[in-house]
Scaffold this motif. Structure first.
Motif, PDB file in Angstrom:
ATOM      1  N   THR A  46       0.724  -1.007   0.295  1.00  0.00           N
ATOM      2  CA  THR A  46      -0.221  -0.028   0.061  1.00  0.00           C
ATOM      3  C   THR A  46       0.875   1.079   0.093  1.00  0.00           C
ATOM      4  O   THR A  46       1.653   1.393   1.016  1.00  0.00           O
ATOM      5  N   TYR A  96      -0.774   3.629   1.251  1.00  0.00           N
ATOM      6  CA  TYR A  96      -1.550   4.909   1.803  1.00  0.00           C
ATOM      7  C   TYR A  96      -1.605   4.679   3.414  1.00  0.00           C
ATOM      8  O   TYR A  96      -1.529   5.249   3.481  1.00  0.00           O
ATOM      9  N   ASP A  97      -0.262   3.781   4.152  1.00  0.00           N
ATOM     10  CA  ASP A  97       0.029   3.795   4.859  1.00  0.00           C
ATOM     11  C   ASP A  97      -0.203   2.903   5.907  1.00  0.00           C
ATOM     12  O   ASP A  97      -1.432   2.878   5.843  1.00  0.00           O
ATOM     13  N   LYS A  98       0.379   1.839   6.207  1.00  0.00           N
ATOM     14  CA  LYS A  98       0.459   0.464   6.156  1.00  0.00           C
ATOM     15  C   LYS A  98      -0.197   0.401   7.662  1.00  0.00           C
ATOM     16  O   LYS A  98      -1.261  -0.965   8.822  1.00  0.00           O
ATOM     17  N   ARG A 116      -2.719   2.240   8.910  1.00  0.00           N
ATOM     18  CA  ARG A 116      -4.258   3.476   8.945  1.00  0.00           C
ATOM     19  C   ARG A 116      -4.644   1.981   9.509  1.00  0.00           C
ATOM     20  O   ARG A 116      -5.032   0.976   9.178  1.00  0.00           O
ATOM     21  N   PRO A 117      -5.568   2.270   9.524  1.00  0.00           N
ATOM     22  CA  PRO A 117      -6.523   1.236  10.461  1.00  0.00           C
ATOM     23  C   PRO A 117      -7.168   0.532  10.046  1.00  0.00           C
ATOM     24  O   PRO A 117      -7.549  -0.687  10.020  1.00  0.00           O
ATOM     25  N   ILE A 118      -8.135   0.789   8.168  1.00  0.00           N
ATOM     26  CA  ILE A 118      -8.417  -0.067   7.875  1.00  0.00           C
ATOM     27  C   ILE A 118      -7.714  -1.086   7.372  1.00  0.00           C
ATOM     28  O   ILE A 118      -8.247  -2.775   7.469  1.00  0.00           O
ATOM     29  N   SER A 119      -6.076  -0.561   7.283  1.00  0.00           N
ATOM     30  CA  SER A 119      -4.902  -1.422   6.715  1.00  0.00           C
ATOM     31  C   SER A 119      -4.955  -2.998   7.900  1.00  0.00           C
ATOM     32  O   SER A 119      -4.685  -3.967   7.597  1.00  0.00           O
ATOM     33  N   ASP A 175       4.471  -0.817   3.475  1.00  0.00           N
ATOM     34  CA  ASP A 175       4.729   0.482   2.642  1.00  0.00           C
ATOM     35  C   ASP A 175       5.473   0.008   1.356  1.00  0.00           C
ATOM     36  O   ASP A 175       6.198  -0.459   0.792  1.00  0.00           O
ATOM     37  N   ARG A 195       7.319   5.584   0.873  1.00  0.00           N
ATOM     38  CA  ARG A 195       5.420   5.498   0.983  1.00  0.00           C
ATOM     39  C   ARG A 195       5.910   5.402   2.924  1.00  0.00           C
ATOM     40  O   ARG A 195       6.448   4.529   3.590  1.00  0.00           O
ATOM     41  N   PHE A 196       4.930   6.384   3.556  1.00  0.00           N
ATOM     42  CA  PHE A 196       4.987   6.469   5.128  1.00  0.00           C
ATOM     43  C   PHE A 196       6.488   5.852   5.760  1.00  0.00           C
ATOM     44  O   PHE A 196       7.651   6.480   5.437  1.00  0.00           O
ATOM     45  N   ASN A 251       0.981  13.864   1.120  1.00  0.00           N
ATOM     46  CA  ASN A 251       0.989  13.938   2.554  1.00  0.00           C
ATOM     47  C   ASN A 251       2.762  12.875   2.349  1.00  0.00           C
ATOM     48  O   ASN A 251       3.169  11.563   2.521  1.00  0.00           O
TER      49      ASN A 251
END
Length: 648
Positions: free
Chosen positions: A88, A90-92, A94-97, A115, A119-120, A213
């Motif tokens: 991802t 989108y940030d490993k 993240r709550p959904i991840s 990640d 990214r992140f 971001n």
């Protein structure tokens, strides 16, 4: 074997230099009895989480990766298990991840989230898509060699996480045994950034989103603020109207790595060539290299990507690849709501009502193909929703009842569908009979300073979607929404515009259902060297107490930039007065047109902000503009029509 020994041995035995301490509790804390701060057991004691494991890529860079290990009483299970991997940007964390990773671990999988490069938590520079084939291959094979894994890896994920699955598969990693790409394209040019040769602005807005971001922005909040001002709402519409952008002249220049990506992807490689054929962008150019594996292809009718998912599935079936399944629902991007835009589809026959239902389908899919559980119910190979059939009244949530039902069949498109031409006729009629006039045409004037507003598909967030997000970015009545000042009249029917040609059938005497691939064929001429032709198919509800003016439900759409009429590799400008035959695909669809409804086809030359504004000059780098007088021919020798897959 105790927890410390198991975890330490698991990483040290992976055969990768420098990784022995990744799960090494003693090396991390100095105390063999103290817990590693990167290691935690879930409250139920059934999952051990190991964070920020450095997984090496072939160039020596190490990408940060979290492992979720099935456990009993806080101790990882000793037996080897299949692994499922999500990569991802989108940030490993993240709550959904985390939620999804925990779900698969609790159900008996080594669950891994990484990640992407740059990214992140992962170091390096992020260049979307291009870097993912090699990184994805290396991640899959490293996970497969981990002693906790039995050598089998499956992948899953939505949006960019679907892109990376296709990109990984292009290099044929031997341990990749199945994947579930949910709403992602198989070719960045054809299906994503250059729809019909026009600039598809959804991914340009996405580049701004990840730039806001990215590494540069996270180091300087002022960069985030500047990019956010140009990426959302009216700010994005204004910047999109100024295309083509120039290097150093937008806030994106504050994030140079992302500016570089935006310009290479959008403003410097307009024609299809070697840049787009590389594995990270032209994934369907490498289908033969994909592992011969089961794939579950998933998309929503009002997402970015129904055509690419449908085409990819069909291509694999034609190649003889077994165990290909497709799931198409009445959804927008990354949601399973049955009420989207201003439409309610109901739940008749639904097996997926919420995200948890989808997670359980993914679990059964992995159980079937990674654990060999033949009892796992993965449903029929083709699972698709036929829209339509509702009563057309306003429902309790204020949306029109379009209705629909699920079909579970052996193939997509259904074998009983038959391509049927519906011809454009003089006077605005639409009928299956071929035109009889020897000469017949309709001309309209397209002014780039007064575009038609995009309305009815999840691409760019503006108007009502700003409040409701993806759920708001679905089908809507064809009423103009405000985009740029002076562009259209918000609140007026799109059909009332003089630059929109409307062709519609008589009220249907009996219901008609379509399901499958759709195509537009137009015979056109123009006094401009280049212009766009956009076609939208609509299901027109009759007048009712709730909708006195009727309701125009968007079923499908497609666009072609005229200079790409022969090929995307070698554009050719038009000659004034010359008539050209244009053939281009519309989005696939499935819809029941009720008796009393009309089938309508709209033709025009702009759809902003879904697509960039064609300035009609033929030079994509030219910021000047000109008016185009565009003609649609619809006579017996030059018929224009849409081909619909009518179910017998």
């Amino acid at each position: 074997m105790d927890r410390r020994t198991f975890v330490q041995a698991g990483m040290a035995g992976a055969g990768m230099a420098g990784l022995g301490a990744a799960f090494d509790l003693e090396a991390s804390t100095g105390d063999p009895e103290a817990p590693d701060p990167r290691l935690s057991a879930a409250a139920e004691g059934d999952v051990v989480v190991v964070k920020d494991v450095p997984v090496p890529m072939r160039d020596g860079l190490e990408l940060m990766t979290d492992f979720y290990l099935p456990a009993e009483n806080g101790v990882p299970l000793e037996r080897q298990l299949p692994a499922v991997l999500a990569r991802t940007p989108y940030d490993k964390m993240r709550p959904i991840s985390i939620e999804h990773a925990m779900f698969f671990a609790r159900n008996g999988y080594v669950s891994v989230v990484q990640d992407c490069r740059g990214r992140f938590a992962s170091p390096g520079d992020f260049f979307p898509f291009v870097q993912e084939p090699e990184d994805g291959y290396d991640a899959v094979e490293w996970v497969a060699r981990h002693p906790a894994c039995d050598g089998q890896v499956g992948t899953y994920g939505v949006s960019y996480q679907a892109w990376v699955q296709f990109e990984t598969a292009t290099l044929n990693p031997p341990s990749l045994k199945t994947m579930i790409p949910y709403e992602g394209p198989t070719n960045a040019y054809t299906y994503s950034m250059k729809g019909g040769g026009a600039l598809h602005l959804g991914l340009l807005q996405w580049v701004l989103s990840v730039a806001s971001n990215g590494n540069e922005a996270r180091a300087n909040p002022q960069i985030t603020e500047a990019i956010n001002e140009m990426r959302t709402g009216q700010g994005f519409l204004e910047w999109a109207s100024r295309i083509p952008w120039r290097r150093g002249e937008t806030p994106l220049s504050l994030a140079p790595t992302y500016e570089e990506a935006a310009f290479q992807l959008y403003f410097e490689n307009y024609d299809y060539g070697d840049f787009w054929r590389q594995p990270g962008l032209g994934m369907d150019e490498h289908f033969e290299s994909f592992p011969d594996m089961p794939i579950l292809w998933v998309v929503g009718w009002f997402d970015w990507y129904p055509r690419t998912i449908s085409d990819g599935y069909q291509a694999m079936v034609r190649m003889g690849r077994e165990n290909q399944h497709i799931l198409i629902g009445p959804w927008t991007h990354n949601n399973f709501e049955s009420s989207i835009g201003d439409v309610n589809f109901g739940q008749q026959g639904a097996r997926i009502r919420v995200y948890d239902d989808y997670l359980n389908l993914e679990l059964r899919w992995f159980d079937r193909w990674l654990k060999g559980d033949e009892s796992a119910d993965v449903w029929a190979p083709a699972k698709y929703f036929i829209m339509g059939g509702g009563d057309g009244r306003r429902t309790e949530n204020g949306r029109i009842d379009q209705g629909g039902e699920w079909r579970y069949e052996e193939s997509w498109p259904p074998t009983e569908s038959e391509d049927t031409a519906f011809y454009l006729h003089e006077g605005g009629a639409l009928a299956p009979e071929r035109p009889s006039e020897r000469t017949s045409s309709t001309t309209y004037t397209y002014d780039p300073r007064n575009t038609v507003s995009s309305n009815g598909r999840c691409i760019v967030a503006y108007g009502p979607a700003l409040e409701f997000g993806f759920q708001g970015m679905g089908p809507r009545d064809q009423i103009e929404m405000e985009t740029l000042p002076g562009h259209g009249i918000p609140g007026m029917p799109i059909a009332s515009r003089p630059d929109v040609l409307v062709f519609q059938s008589a009220p249907l005497a009996a219901e008609l259902t379509i399901a499958g691939n759709l195509t537009a064929v137009l015979h056109v001429s123009s006094d401009a060297p280049d212009t766009d032709f956009y076609v939208k198919l609509l299901d027109v509800h009759p007048s009712s107490p709730d909708y006195p003016s009727g309701y125009a439900f968007p079923v499908s759409e497609g666009i072609l930039r005229a200079r790409y009429r022969e090929s995307f590799e070698q554009p050719r400008l038009m000659e004034a007065g010359e008539v050209y035959r244009l053939e281009f695909p519309l989005e696939p669809s499935a819809n029941l047109f009720k008796a009393g409804h009309r089938i309508r086809v709209d033709v025009y030359s702009s759809s902003f902000p879904n697509f960039d504004i064609n300035r009609n000059t033929g030079d994509p780098n030219d910021r000047t503009w000109r008016v185009a007088n565009n003609t649609i021919h619809h006579d017996t020798t030059r018929p224009s029509y849409v081909s619909l897959p009518v179910l017998a």
